[in-house]
Write a protein that holds these residues in place. Structure first.
Motif, PDB file in Angstrom:
ATOM      1  N   ASN A 187      11.375 -10.161   9.037  1.00  0.00           N
ATOM      2  CA  ASN A 187      11.329  -9.923   7.585  1.00  0.00           C
ATOM      3  C   ASN A 187       9.961 -10.303   7.028  1.00  0.00           C
ATOM      4  O   ASN A 187       9.401  -9.602   6.192  1.00  0.00           O
ATOM      5  CB  ASN A 187      12.418 -10.733   6.874  1.00  0.00           C
ATOM      6  CG  ASN A 187      13.693  -9.924   6.668  1.00  0.00           C
ATOM      7  OD1 ASN A 187      13.714  -9.004   5.864  1.00  0.00           O
ATOM      8  ND2 ASN A 187      14.739 -10.250   7.392  1.00  0.00           N
ATOM      9  N   LYS A 188       9.431 -11.404   7.505  1.00  0.00           N
ATOM     10  CA  LYS A 188       8.118 -11.874   7.056  1.00  0.00           C
ATOM     11  C   LYS A 188       7.026 -10.870   7.456  1.00  0.00           C
ATOM     12  O   LYS A 188       6.084 -10.623   6.713  1.00  0.00           O
ATOM     13  CB  LYS A 188       7.824 -13.237   7.706  1.00  0.00           C
ATOM     14  CG  LYS A 188       7.458 -14.299   6.694  1.00  0.00           C
ATOM     15  CD  LYS A 188       7.320 -15.639   7.347  1.00  0.00           C
ATOM     16  CE  LYS A 188       5.878 -16.118   7.256  1.00  0.00           C
ATOM     17  NZ  LYS A 188       5.632 -17.328   8.032  1.00  0.00           N
ATOM     18  N   GLN A 189       7.184 -10.310   8.651  1.00  0.00           N
ATOM     19  CA  GLN A 189       6.183  -9.352   9.132  1.00  0.00           C
ATOM     20  C   GLN A 189       6.216  -8.059   8.311  1.00  0.00           C
ATOM     21  O   GLN A 189       5.177  -7.447   8.077  1.00  0.00           O
ATOM     22  CB  GLN A 189       6.390  -9.062  10.630  1.00  0.00           C
ATOM     23  CG  GLN A 189       5.240  -8.290  11.261  1.00  0.00           C
ATOM     24  CD  GLN A 189       3.912  -9.037  11.207  1.00  0.00           C
ATOM     25  OE1 GLN A 189       3.876 -10.266  11.232  1.00  0.00           O
ATOM     26  NE2 GLN A 189       2.812  -8.294  11.107  1.00  0.00           N
ATOM     27  N   ILE A 190       7.397  -7.671   7.853  1.00  0.00           N
ATOM     28  CA  ILE A 190       7.492  -6.479   6.992  1.00  0.00           C
ATOM     29  C   ILE A 190       6.642  -6.708   5.739  1.00  0.00           C
ATOM     30  O   ILE A 190       5.864  -5.850   5.331  1.00  0.00           O
ATOM     31  CB  ILE A 190       8.966  -6.174   6.599  1.00  0.00           C
ATOM     32  CG1 ILE A 190       9.749  -5.726   7.839  1.00  0.00           C
ATOM     33  CG2 ILE A 190       9.032  -5.106   5.502  1.00  0.00           C
ATOM     34  CD1 ILE A 190      11.251  -5.569   7.618  1.00  0.00           C
ATOM     35  N   VAL A 191       6.766  -7.890   5.153  1.00  0.00           N
ATOM     36  CA  VAL A 191       5.990  -8.209   3.951  1.00  0.00           C
ATOM     37  C   VAL A 191       4.495  -8.221   4.277  1.00  0.00           C
ATOM     38  O   VAL A 191       3.669  -7.738   3.497  1.00  0.00           O
ATOM     39  CB  VAL A 191       6.447  -9.565   3.343  1.00  0.00           C
ATOM     40  CG1 VAL A 191       5.612  -9.931   2.124  1.00  0.00           C
ATOM     41  CG2 VAL A 191       7.915  -9.505   2.969  1.00  0.00           C
ATOM     42  N   ALA A 192       4.141  -8.737   5.455  1.00  0.00           N
ATOM     43  CA  ALA A 192       2.729  -8.775   5.858  1.00  0.00           C
ATOM     44  C   ALA A 192       2.172  -7.356   6.011  1.00  0.00           C
ATOM     45  O   ALA A 192       1.035  -7.077   5.618  1.00  0.00           O
ATOM     46  CB  ALA A 192       2.573  -9.550   7.163  1.00  0.00           C
ATOM     47  N   GLU A 193       2.981  -6.455   6.558  1.00  0.00           N
ATOM     48  CA  GLU A 193       2.529  -5.063   6.727  1.00  0.00           C
ATOM     49  C   GLU A 193       2.395  -4.382   5.363  1.00  0.00           C
ATOM     50  O   GLU A 193       1.463  -3.612   5.131  1.00  0.00           O
ATOM     51  CB  GLU A 193       3.492  -4.280   7.627  1.00  0.00           C
ATOM     52  CG  GLU A 193       3.644  -4.817   9.049  1.00  0.00           C
ATOM     53  CD  GLU A 193       2.398  -4.678   9.911  1.00  0.00           C
ATOM     54  OE1 GLU A 193       1.492  -3.905   9.561  1.00  0.00           O
ATOM     55  OE2 GLU A 193       2.319  -5.371  10.947  1.00  0.00           O
ATOM     56  N   LEU A 194       3.330  -4.688   4.463  1.00  0.00           N
ATOM     57  CA  LEU A 194       3.252  -4.100   3.118  1.00  0.00           C
ATOM     58  C   LEU A 194       2.062  -4.678   2.355  1.00  0.00           C
ATOM     59  O   LEU A 194       1.404  -3.976   1.584  1.00  0.00           O
ATOM     60  CB  LEU A 194       4.563  -4.326   2.350  1.00  0.00           C
ATOM     61  CG  LEU A 194       5.758  -3.522   2.881  1.00  0.00           C
ATOM     62  CD1 LEU A 194       7.037  -3.915   2.154  1.00  0.00           C
ATOM     63  CD2 LEU A 194       5.526  -2.014   2.756  1.00  0.00           C
ATOM     64  N   TYR A 195       1.771  -5.955   2.598  1.00  0.00           N
ATOM     65  CA  TYR A 195       0.571  -6.549   1.985  1.00  0.00           C
ATOM     66  C   TYR A 195      -0.684  -5.830   2.507  1.00  0.00           C
ATOM     67  O   TYR A 195      -1.591  -5.525   1.733  1.00  0.00           O
ATOM     68  CB  TYR A 195       0.479  -8.053   2.275  1.00  0.00           C
ATOM     69  CG  TYR A 195      -0.868  -8.604   1.838  1.00  0.00           C
ATOM     70  CD1 TYR A 195      -1.121  -8.859   0.489  1.00  0.00           C
ATOM     71  CD2 TYR A 195      -1.901  -8.785   2.764  1.00  0.00           C
ATOM     72  CE1 TYR A 195      -2.372  -9.294   0.074  1.00  0.00           C
ATOM     73  CE2 TYR A 195      -3.155  -9.224   2.345  1.00  0.00           C
ATOM     74  CZ  TYR A 195      -3.384  -9.478   1.003  1.00  0.00           C
ATOM     75  OH  TYR A 195      -4.631  -9.888   0.593  1.00  0.00           O
ATOM     76  N   SER A 196      -0.706  -5.544   3.815  1.00  0.00           N
ATOM     77  CA  SER A 196      -1.850  -4.822   4.393  1.00  0.00           C
ATOM     78  C   SER A 196      -2.014  -3.477   3.696  1.00  0.00           C
ATOM     79  O   SER A 196      -3.126  -3.081   3.338  1.00  0.00           O
ATOM     80  CB  SER A 196      -1.655  -4.588   5.891  1.00  0.00           C
ATOM     81  OG  SER A 196      -1.523  -5.807   6.575  1.00  0.00           O
ATOM     82  N   VAL A 248     -11.531  -6.192   6.328  1.00  0.00           N
ATOM     83  CA  VAL A 248     -10.523  -5.448   7.102  1.00  0.00           C
ATOM     84  C   VAL A 248     -10.457  -6.008   8.524  1.00  0.00           C
ATOM     85  O   VAL A 248      -9.374  -6.300   9.049  1.00  0.00           O
ATOM     86  CB  VAL A 248     -10.852  -3.927   7.167  1.00  0.00           C
ATOM     87  CG1 VAL A 248      -9.844  -3.204   8.070  1.00  0.00           C
ATOM     88  CG2 VAL A 248     -10.853  -3.306   5.778  1.00  0.00           C
ATOM     89  N   TYR A 249     -11.627  -6.157   9.127  1.00  0.00           N
ATOM     90  CA  TYR A 249     -11.685  -6.627  10.521  1.00  0.00           C
ATOM     91  C   TYR A 249     -11.035  -8.010  10.659  1.00  0.00           C
ATOM     92  O   TYR A 249     -10.201  -8.240  11.537  1.00  0.00           O
ATOM     93  CB  TYR A 249     -13.134  -6.631  10.995  1.00  0.00           C
ATOM     94  CG  TYR A 249     -13.305  -7.032  12.442  1.00  0.00           C
ATOM     95  CD1 TYR A 249     -12.572  -6.396  13.454  1.00  0.00           C
ATOM     96  CD2 TYR A 249     -14.193  -8.045  12.814  1.00  0.00           C
ATOM     97  CE1 TYR A 249     -12.711  -6.767  14.784  1.00  0.00           C
ATOM     98  CE2 TYR A 249     -14.336  -8.412  14.144  1.00  0.00           C
ATOM     99  CZ  TYR A 249     -13.599  -7.781  15.125  1.00  0.00           C
ATOM    100  OH  TYR A 249     -13.736  -8.152  16.440  1.00  0.00           O
ATOM    101  N   LYS A 250     -11.395  -8.910   9.747  1.00  0.00           N
ATOM    102  CA  LYS A 250     -10.823 -10.274   9.768  1.00  0.00           C
ATOM    103  C   LYS A 250      -9.317 -10.226   9.546  1.00  0.00           C
ATOM    104  O   LYS A 250      -8.557 -10.934  10.193  1.00  0.00           O
ATOM    105  CB  LYS A 250     -11.456 -11.107   8.636  1.00  0.00           C
ATOM    106  CG  LYS A 250     -12.581 -11.980   9.088  1.00  0.00           C
ATOM    107  CD  LYS A 250     -12.669 -13.204   8.173  1.00  0.00           C
ATOM    108  CE  LYS A 250     -13.992 -13.896   8.392  1.00  0.00           C
ATOM    109  NZ  LYS A 250     -14.757 -14.080   7.154  1.00  0.00           N
ATOM    110  N   HIS A 251      -8.914  -9.375   8.606  1.00  0.00           N
ATOM    111  CA  HIS A 251      -7.484  -9.269   8.296  1.00  0.00           C
ATOM    112  C   HIS A 251      -6.721  -8.767   9.523  1.00  0.00           C
ATOM    113  O   HIS A 251      -5.641  -9.275   9.842  1.00  0.00           O
ATOM    114  CB  HIS A 251      -7.262  -8.350   7.096  1.00  0.00           C
ATOM    115  CG  HIS A 251      -5.830  -8.224   6.710  1.00  0.00           C
ATOM    116  ND1 HIS A 251      -5.108  -9.285   6.197  1.00  0.00           N
ATOM    117  CD2 HIS A 251      -4.957  -7.194   6.808  1.00  0.00           C
ATOM    118  CE1 HIS A 251      -3.858  -8.896   5.999  1.00  0.00           C
ATOM    119  NE2 HIS A 251      -3.741  -7.630   6.367  1.00  0.00           N
TER     120      HIS A 251
END
Ligand code: FEO
Length: 173
Positions: free
Chosen positions: A11-20, A90-93
């Motif tokens: 669930n946390k990773q979904i939010v991280a991908e949406l943040y990206s 972007v690269y760092k992210h």
């Protein structure tokens, strides 16, 4: 069935991908504001890719009988000091995201969750590409410096990027 720990982490990773996706959309807007349509296009396509990453995990959690629980998506920055600074971000992210994916794999191993471990391998490979493509633009931007002709050429090249849905990439899987 997903363990509670694995479910929370996915669930946390979904939010991280949406943040990206949100971050790259913000960068797309930034590039529009400084009249680099090609860079803006690249970021827009990148944002769309990130949304498909989120949806891939969304579908997987549901398929495994897990529960999606949405939460707030952090506000990304809206301005960068230069195109190079934006691409360095972007690269760092992407390096940070690679770390997150690796931690998810570690957790899947600890939880003896072979299905999730297998599912995550797509993301492991994807992150190699994500880091490489961001670094490629960083290197090009460093090469041309502030030279207008070079910037124009990179902008034209990045303007050609088109969005390819992951299913089509994988031969219709
Ligand atoms: Fe979904 Fe750019 O990692």
């Amino acid at each position: 069935m997903l363990s509670k720990k694995m479910q929370t982490a996915l669930n946390k990773q979904i939010v991280a991908e949406l943040y990206s996706a949100y971050l790259y959309l913000s960068m797309s807007a930034y590039f529009h504001s400084i009249s680099f349509g090609g860079f803006a296009n690249w970021m827009r396509v990148q944002a769309m890719e990130e949304s498909t990453h989120a949806m891939k995990i969304f579908d997987f959690v549901n398929e495994r009988g897990g529960r999606i629980l949405v939460s707030a998506i952090e506000k990304p920055a809206t301005n960068w000091s230069s195109p190079l600074a934006a691409f360095q971000t972007v690269y760092k992210h992407e390096q940070k995201v690679t770390g997150m994916i690796n931690s998810l794999v570690d957790l899947a191993i600890t939880e003896r969750d072979h299905a999730t471990q297998n599912f995550l391998q797509w993301f492991v490979s994807e992150q190699v590409e994500e880091e490489a493509s961001a670094d490629d633009v960083v290197q090009k931007l460093k090469m041309v410096g502030k030279e207008g002709g070079g910037m124009f050429m990179i902008d034209r090249e990045l303007g050609q990027r088109v969005f390819t849905p992951p299913a089509a990439e994988e031969g219709g899987e």
